[in-house]
Design an enzyme around this catalytic site. Sequence first.
Site, PDB file in Angstrom:
ATOM      1  N   ARG A 229      -0.923  -7.930 -51.822  1.00  0.00           N
ATOM      2  CA  ARG A 229      -0.638  -7.218 -53.066  1.00  0.00           C
ATOM      3  C   ARG A 229      -0.813  -8.190 -54.238  1.00  0.00           C
ATOM      4  O   ARG A 229      -0.445  -9.371 -54.129  1.00  0.00           O
ATOM      5  CB  ARG A 229       0.792  -6.670 -53.075  1.00  0.00           C
ATOM      6  CG  ARG A 229       0.986  -5.437 -52.224  1.00  0.00           C
ATOM      7  CD  ARG A 229       0.234  -4.238 -52.776  1.00  0.00           C
ATOM      8  NE  ARG A 229       0.415  -3.031 -51.984  1.00  0.00           N
ATOM      9  CZ  ARG A 229      -0.452  -2.569 -51.069  1.00  0.00           C
ATOM     10  NH1 ARG A 229      -1.578  -3.211 -50.840  1.00  0.00           N
ATOM     11  NH2 ARG A 229      -0.208  -1.454 -50.420  1.00  0.00           N
ATOM     12  N   HIS A 277      -9.972  -4.009 -54.018  1.00  0.00           N
ATOM     13  CA  HIS A 277      -8.976  -3.439 -53.104  1.00  0.00           C
ATOM     14  C   HIS A 277      -9.652  -2.633 -51.987  1.00  0.00           C
ATOM     15  O   HIS A 277      -9.403  -1.438 -51.822  1.00  0.00           O
ATOM     16  CB  HIS A 277      -7.987  -2.550 -53.890  1.00  0.00           C
ATOM     17  CG  HIS A 277      -6.686  -2.350 -53.153  1.00  0.00           C
ATOM     18  ND1 HIS A 277      -5.461  -2.266 -53.777  1.00  0.00           N
ATOM     19  CD2 HIS A 277      -6.421  -2.196 -51.825  1.00  0.00           C
ATOM     20  CE1 HIS A 277      -4.510  -2.069 -52.881  1.00  0.00           C
ATOM     21  NE2 HIS A 277      -5.072  -2.026 -51.682  1.00  0.00           N
TER      22      HIS A 277
HETATM   23  P1  NAP Z   1       3.877  -5.591 -42.189  1.00  0.00           P
HETATM   24  O1  NAP Z   1       3.474  -5.185 -40.806  1.00  0.00           O
HETATM   25  O2  NAP Z   1       4.970  -4.871 -42.858  1.00  0.00           O
HETATM   26  O3  NAP Z   1       4.223  -7.164 -42.122  1.00  0.00           O
HETATM   27  C1  NAP Z   1       4.758  -7.799 -43.227  1.00  0.00           C
HETATM   28  C2  NAP Z   1       5.018  -9.245 -42.874  1.00  0.00           C
HETATM   29  O4  NAP Z   1       5.640  -9.851 -43.999  1.00  0.00           O
HETATM   30  C3  NAP Z   1       5.970  -9.412 -41.686  1.00  0.00           C
HETATM   31  O5  NAP Z   1       5.484 -10.380 -40.801  1.00  0.00           O
HETATM   32  C4  NAP Z   1       7.261  -9.898 -42.350  1.00  0.00           C
HETATM   33  O6  NAP Z   1       8.043 -10.766 -41.563  1.00  0.00           O
HETATM   34  C5  NAP Z   1       6.692 -10.668 -43.516  1.00  0.00           C
HETATM   35  N1  NAP Z   1       7.711 -10.882 -44.523  1.00  0.00           N
HETATM   36  C6  NAP Z   1       8.343  -9.960 -45.289  1.00  0.00           C
HETATM   37  N2  NAP Z   1       9.257 -10.550 -46.078  1.00  0.00           N
HETATM   38  C7  NAP Z   1       9.192 -11.877 -45.798  1.00  0.00           C
HETATM   39  C8  NAP Z   1       9.881 -13.017 -46.280  1.00  0.00           C
HETATM   40  N3  NAP Z   1      10.830 -12.915 -47.206  1.00  0.00           N
HETATM   41  N4  NAP Z   1       9.562 -14.219 -45.771  1.00  0.00           N
HETATM   42  C9  NAP Z   1       8.608 -14.334 -44.822  1.00  0.00           C
HETATM   43  N5  NAP Z   1       7.920 -13.289 -44.299  1.00  0.00           N
HETATM   44  C10 NAP Z   1       8.212 -12.083 -44.800  1.00  0.00           C
HETATM   45  O7  NAP Z   1       2.628  -5.538 -43.183  1.00  0.00           O
HETATM   46  P2  NAP Z   1       1.084  -5.336 -42.819  1.00  0.00           P
HETATM   47  O8  NAP Z   1       0.830  -3.951 -42.403  1.00  0.00           O
HETATM   48  O9  NAP Z   1       0.676  -6.432 -41.887  1.00  0.00           O
HETATM   49  O10 NAP Z   1       0.424  -5.562 -44.253  1.00  0.00           O
HETATM   50  C11 NAP Z   1       0.415  -6.838 -44.855  1.00  0.00           C
HETATM   51  C12 NAP Z   1       0.102  -6.735 -46.331  1.00  0.00           C
HETATM   52  O11 NAP Z   1      -1.226  -6.250 -46.520  1.00  0.00           O
HETATM   53  C13 NAP Z   1       1.003  -5.783 -47.112  1.00  0.00           C
HETATM   54  O12 NAP Z   1       1.321  -6.338 -48.362  1.00  0.00           O
HETATM   55  C14 NAP Z   1       0.126  -4.565 -47.328  1.00  0.00           C
HETATM   56  O13 NAP Z   1       0.516  -3.859 -48.478  1.00  0.00           O
HETATM   57  C15 NAP Z   1      -1.226  -5.221 -47.498  1.00  0.00           C
HETATM   58  N6  NAP Z   1      -2.392  -4.363 -47.237  1.00  0.00           N
HETATM   59  C16 NAP Z   1      -3.451  -4.446 -48.087  1.00  0.00           C
HETATM   60  C17 NAP Z   1      -4.571  -3.690 -47.814  1.00  0.00           C
HETATM   61  C18 NAP Z   1      -5.771  -3.775 -48.700  1.00  0.00           C
HETATM   62  O14 NAP Z   1      -6.692  -2.959 -48.559  1.00  0.00           O
HETATM   63  N7  NAP Z   1      -5.841  -4.727 -49.595  1.00  0.00           N
HETATM   64  C19 NAP Z   1      -4.618  -2.844 -46.704  1.00  0.00           C
HETATM   65  C20 NAP Z   1      -3.520  -2.797 -45.867  1.00  0.00           C
HETATM   66  C21 NAP Z   1      -2.402  -3.587 -46.141  1.00  0.00           C
HETATM   67  P3  NAP Z   1       8.758 -10.255 -40.222  1.00  0.00           P
HETATM   68  O15 NAP Z   1       7.625  -9.938 -39.272  1.00  0.00           O
HETATM   69  O16 NAP Z   1       9.540 -11.407 -39.793  1.00  0.00           O
HETATM   70  O17 NAP Z   1       9.543  -9.037 -40.596  1.00  0.00           O
HETATM   71  C1  GLV Z   2      -3.701  -0.755 -48.902  1.00  0.00           C
HETATM   72  O1  GLV Z   2      -3.517  -1.492 -49.809  1.00  0.00           O
HETATM   73  C2  GLV Z   2      -2.719  -0.451 -47.937  1.00  0.00           C
HETATM   74  O2  GLV Z   2      -1.529  -0.704 -48.174  1.00  0.00           O
HETATM   75  O3  GLV Z   2      -3.100   0.062 -46.866  1.00  0.00           O
END
Ligand code: NAP
Ligand code: GLV
Length: 314
Positions: A229, A277
């Site tokens: 983000r 994005h």
């Molecule tokens: P997720 O499964 O919710 O994983 C989030 C990770 O962040 C977890 O490993 C969590 O730790 C860690 N975290 C949260 N708070 C923390 C803290 N205070 N200190 C250390 N670690 C922390 O998320 P995801 O699905 O993998 O997505 C990751 C990111 O990509 C998100 O921001 C999402 O919005 C973004 N995203 C972007 C796109 C795009 O097209 N650009 C697409 C999809 C997702 P724990 O495992 O220990 O809980």
């Molecule tokens: C895109 O940013 C998503 O959160 O899947």
Amino acid sequence: MSQDAKLAFLYHSGDDPEPWIRAFRACAPELEMRYLPDLGDASDIVAALVWRPPPGLLASLPNLKLIHSKGAGIDHLSSDPDLPAGIPVVRLVDRSARLLMTQYVVHAALSHHRHMDHYGAAQAEGQWRQLPPPDTEKTTVAVLGLGALGQDTARMLSALGFRVIGWSRRPKDIADVECVHGAGALPSVLGQSQIVVCLLALTDETRGIIDARTLAALPRGAYVINPARGAHVVDEDLLAALDSGHIAGAALDVFHDEPLASEHRFWSHPKVVVTPHISADALPRTAAEQVADNIHRALAGQPLINPVDMARGY
Ligand code: NAP
Ligand code: GLV
């Protein structure tokens, strides 16, 4: 409801709904997609698949049983002050999203690691300018965030020969990835890493985490990849670190305000790669399957796929 009556769900996103209509027709013809401006009878609508819904839209649906984020992140929902309480929220993380995110990060990391900027510039000048080969095993990549996307990405980077350190809030155990957790461990992770990838959830704790202090903790010449983000990054701090030469470059897919303003310095900065994005956009064909499954589960009272803990923020 007659036997042929369809289950209505709201679709709201900024994009063309047609590919989604086709995807749902193919995998779940029993679902009827409704979208603005004509929602029909709002009381028919049992679920919502949304990206940045206008505040109050979800609260206007009296029989809503499920709120499905159209993305993996849910920060676009938690900013709705009228988000109806007590309705389960799930997020979209399917196999396509995992593949796409891994590809995006690997592409950015390899492009930097293999000096593709240098060779692109050399080709433009018709120059045969070899650089020494990079030592992959002596290159450490920090993956901040080991959730659905971070874990796959960390594994692939490790398979490509990098040393990979993964950092998360809670302990993790991932083969061939050195896993550490907790705020106290971050400075040491950064100090060892030539490439840092942000795949953290956006919460109050992680907002602005890539700031002057974090960047200063990285070794000189480190590279930053942020497809999570925009609000994870303090833009002015990153620009200052790029301008000073401390940070060699950055690949950025997400921004505080999107679309990125035309006057923003990231657009023209020679060390920044900007993408709009797109790193892991939802693919209608695979996403529709997960959404349809979740709608049926919600109506049947079964466990949901990818549930979100709204209090935790991800
Ligand atoms: P997720 O499964 O919710 O994983 C989030 C990770 O962040 C977890 O490993 C969590 O730790 C860690 N975290 C949260 N708070 C923390 C803290 N205070 N200190 C250390 N670690 C922390 O998320 P995801 O699905 O993998 O997505 C990751 C990111 O990509 C998100 O921001 C999402 O919005 C973004 N995203 C972007 C796109 C795009 O097209 N650009 C697409 C999809 C997702 P724990 O495992 O220990 O809980
Ligand atoms: C895109 O940013 C998503 O959160 O899947």
